[in-house]
Design a protein around this motif. Structure first.
Motif, mmCIF file in Angstrom:
data_model
loop_
_atom_site.group_PDB
_atom_site.id
_atom_site.type_symbol
_atom_site.label_atom_id
_atom_site.label_comp_id
_atom_site.label_asym_id
_atom_site.label_seq_id
_atom_site.Cartn_x
_atom_site.Cartn_y
_atom_site.Cartn_z
ATOM 1 N N MET A 168 9.831 1.847 7.028
ATOM 2 C CA MET A 168 9.507 2.953 6.063
ATOM 3 C C MET A 168 9.224 4.116 6.512
ATOM 4 S SD MET A 168 7.331 0.660 3.291
ATOM 5 C CE MET A 168 6.605 -0.171 4.419
ATOM 6 N N GLY A 169 8.517 4.069 7.938
ATOM 7 C CA GLY A 169 8.114 5.355 8.521
ATOM 8 C C GLY A 169 9.060 5.832 9.711
ATOM 9 N N LYS A 170 9.812 4.911 10.338
ATOM 10 C CA LYS A 170 10.560 5.200 11.579
ATOM 11 C C LYS A 170 9.766 5.382 12.829
ATOM 12 C CE LYS A 170 14.162 5.475 9.120
ATOM 13 N NZ LYS A 170 13.696 5.272 7.764
ATOM 14 N N GLY A 171 10.398 5.432 14.186
ATOM 15 C CA GLY A 171 9.487 5.472 15.176
ATOM 16 C C GLY A 171 9.837 4.595 16.278
ATOM 17 N N ARG A 172 8.682 4.415 17.122
ATOM 18 C CA ARG A 172 9.124 3.572 18.364
ATOM 19 C C ARG A 172 7.591 3.042 18.771
ATOM 20 N NH1 ARG A 172 11.158 5.867 23.606
ATOM 21 N NH2 ARG A 172 9.356 7.019 23.540
ATOM 22 N N VAL A 173 7.754 1.647 18.917
ATOM 23 C CA VAL A 173 6.506 0.987 19.614
ATOM 24 C C VAL A 173 6.893 0.041 20.787
ATOM 25 C CG1 VAL A 173 5.358 0.547 17.116
ATOM 26 C CG2 VAL A 173 6.889 -1.032 17.838
ATOM 27 N N SER A 204 -1.162 4.694 0.137
ATOM 28 C CA SER A 204 -0.796 5.191 1.460
ATOM 29 C C SER A 204 0.524 5.748 1.890
ATOM 30 C CB SER A 204 -0.857 4.058 2.577
ATOM 31 O OG SER A 204 -2.190 3.004 2.388
ATOM 32 N N LYS A 205 0.550 6.719 2.796
ATOM 33 C CA LYS A 205 1.718 7.499 2.974
ATOM 34 C C LYS A 205 2.095 7.107 4.121
ATOM 35 C CE LYS A 205 3.861 12.149 3.003
ATOM 36 N NZ LYS A 205 5.232 11.807 2.255
ATOM 37 N N ILE A 206 3.330 6.210 4.449
ATOM 38 C CA ILE A 206 3.754 5.760 5.688
ATOM 39 C C ILE A 206 4.452 6.780 6.557
ATOM 40 C CG2 ILE A 206 4.834 3.961 6.856
ATOM 41 C CD1 ILE A 206 2.484 3.024 5.013
ATOM 42 N N LYS A 207 4.041 6.869 7.618
ATOM 43 C CA LYS A 207 4.212 8.179 8.635
ATOM 44 C C LYS A 207 4.992 7.545 9.787
ATOM 45 C CE LYS A 207 -0.237 8.929 10.407
ATOM 46 N NZ LYS A 207 -1.336 9.728 10.504
ATOM 47 N N SER A 223 0.776 -1.186 -0.091
ATOM 48 C CA SER A 223 -0.096 0.130 -0.035
ATOM 49 C C SER A 223 0.980 1.370 -0.157
ATOM 50 C CB SER A 223 -0.777 0.081 1.168
ATOM 51 O OG SER A 223 -0.215 -0.051 2.367
ATOM 52 N N ALA A 224 2.137 0.998 0.382
ATOM 53 C CA ALA A 224 3.056 2.131 0.521
ATOM 54 C C ALA A 224 3.509 2.885 -0.920
ATOM 55 C CB ALA A 224 4.434 1.803 1.494
ATOM 56 N N VAL A 225 3.176 2.007 -1.767
ATOM 57 C CA VAL A 225 3.784 2.540 -3.246
ATOM 58 C C VAL A 225 3.025 2.101 -4.295
ATOM 59 C CG1 VAL A 225 6.269 1.969 -2.624
ATOM 60 C CG2 VAL A 225 4.592 0.074 -3.490
ATOM 61 N N ILE A 226 1.569 1.733 -3.979
ATOM 62 C CA ILE A 226 0.696 1.684 -5.296
ATOM 63 C C ILE A 226 -0.013 3.164 -5.455
ATOM 64 C CG2 ILE A 226 0.195 -0.809 -5.064
ATOM 65 C CD1 ILE A 226 -2.618 0.399 -3.437
ATOM 66 N N LYS A 227 -0.261 3.502 -6.656
ATOM 67 C CA LYS A 227 -0.649 4.608 -6.854
ATOM 68 C C LYS A 227 -1.984 4.876 -7.258
ATOM 69 C CE LYS A 227 3.370 6.202 -7.850
ATOM 70 N NZ LYS A 227 3.954 6.683 -6.631
#
Length: 341
Positions: free
Chosen positions: A293-298, A175-178, A110-114
């Protein structure tokens, strides 16, 4: 496309099919060819099964890939992706192989489909050693919405082992991964769920719900569990529970009383919630590609070999390093997974 082929060892740690699923998805996303060796080498039935082949075929269809070694029992697979071209199609696993695991493979794309694409998958919705479809729909999609994934799961028919026959429609939207920051559980006390049976008597879901609800209420939670009884080509039962971003389940089986199934599901959920972390141990491995792809912490209740395996695969495709730390704050007891780089 780069001529450099990434080589992934399919026997790494737990050495399961997840290595294949993640590798193929990330190959399509990064447009980097991948060669997977020693596929499921430690398993009794080595190599690719029908379920793994279905996952590869789904991604292959979306990126017009060239593939070598795509057959049942193959212990080596090379995947050469081409430009992603979203299209709607139907995919039949051919057995009661897990539909959820095919969806797990497709979600990162979903991160790359148009444009939106719908994939209708036939197989097993509720099978051993795989996330139940209601967990995917109500926990996985909820967590992934926090990183920007826009997807929808519609369950049309349930499918159990061995006949399968389940049908699920997956819709992926661009989708734009954040970046994500999701450490501790919300402390929500409402537990939602579904107790279901197919080709069985109506009392089975009711008995699962009753024993489950009693244990949850005894521990201060507020259960709201729906009942479902359906007809289909396969027979089975189970219960799936979720409390905000944490989920658990128990699949019925011959000789296991409905009351025990419900009780086991509740016990498993309570054990996950006891950690106080935002994500259960299953979500801990599924979030890894999106963290890259989006970075962060979980925050995760437990670090499994599945999680470490996914980290190994993902670090081969992205310029990213993962760190795992123990977390003991505010009554929580678990781990934090974070990205560096």
């Amino acid at each position: 496309m780069s001529e450099d082929v990434i080589v992934i060892d399919g026997s790494y740690l737990e050495g399961g099919g997840q290595i294949v699923r993640t590798s193929i998805a990330l190959s399509a996303i990064t447009q980097k060819p991948v060669k997977i060796i020693n596929i499921r080498k430690k398993r009794k039935n080595k190599g690719l099964s029908y379920q793994h082949i279905a996952c590869v075929k789904a991604v292959k269809k979306l990126c017009n890939a060239d593939v070598d070694g795509l057959y049942v029992g193959s212990e080596e697979l090379t995947f050469y992706p081409n430009k992603i071209s979203p299209k709607s199609f139907k995919l039949d696993i051919g057995t009661a192989g897990s539909i959820s695991l095919v969806i797990q493979t497709l979600l990162p794309i979903s991160a790359v489909i148009k444009k939106p694409t719908t994939i209708t998958i036939t197989g097993g919705t509720d099978v051993k050693n795989a996330p139940p479809i209601d967990y995917m729909k109500n926990v996985v999609l909820k967590v992934l919405s926090c990183v920007g994934v826009d997807a929808n799961i519609e369950v049309l028919k349930r499918g159990f082992y061995p006949e399968g026959g389940g049908v699920v429609k997956l819709t992926l939207k661009p989708s734009k991964i954040k970046e994500i920051e999701l450490i501790e559980h919300s402390e929500d006390k409402k537990v939602e769920g579904i107790a279901y049976a197919q080709n069985l008597t109506d009392d089975i879901p009711k008995r699962m719900r009753k024993s489950c609800s009693e244990l949850l209420m005894k521990n201060g939670y507020l259960p709201n569990i729906k009942l479902e009884n359906s007809k289909g080509i396969s027979t089975g039962a189970g219960i799936v529970l979720w409390c905000d971003t944490v989920g658990e389940s128990c699949l019925g089986e011959k000789g296991l009383r409905s009351e025990i199934v419900g009780k086991m599901a509740a016990e498993r959920l309570l054990e996950e919630l006891k950690s106080g972390m935002a994500l259960d141990k299953y979500m801990g491995d599924q979030i890894i590609p999106f963290l890259a792809m989006g970075k962060g912490r979980v925050g995760v209740s437990k670090i499994t070999n599945h999680t470490r395996t996914n980290i190994y695969v993902v670090e081969n495709f992205f310029d990213v390093k993962f760190e795992i730390e123990e977390y003991n704050e505010n009554g929580c007891n678990g781990h934090i997974i974070k990205t560096e780089g």
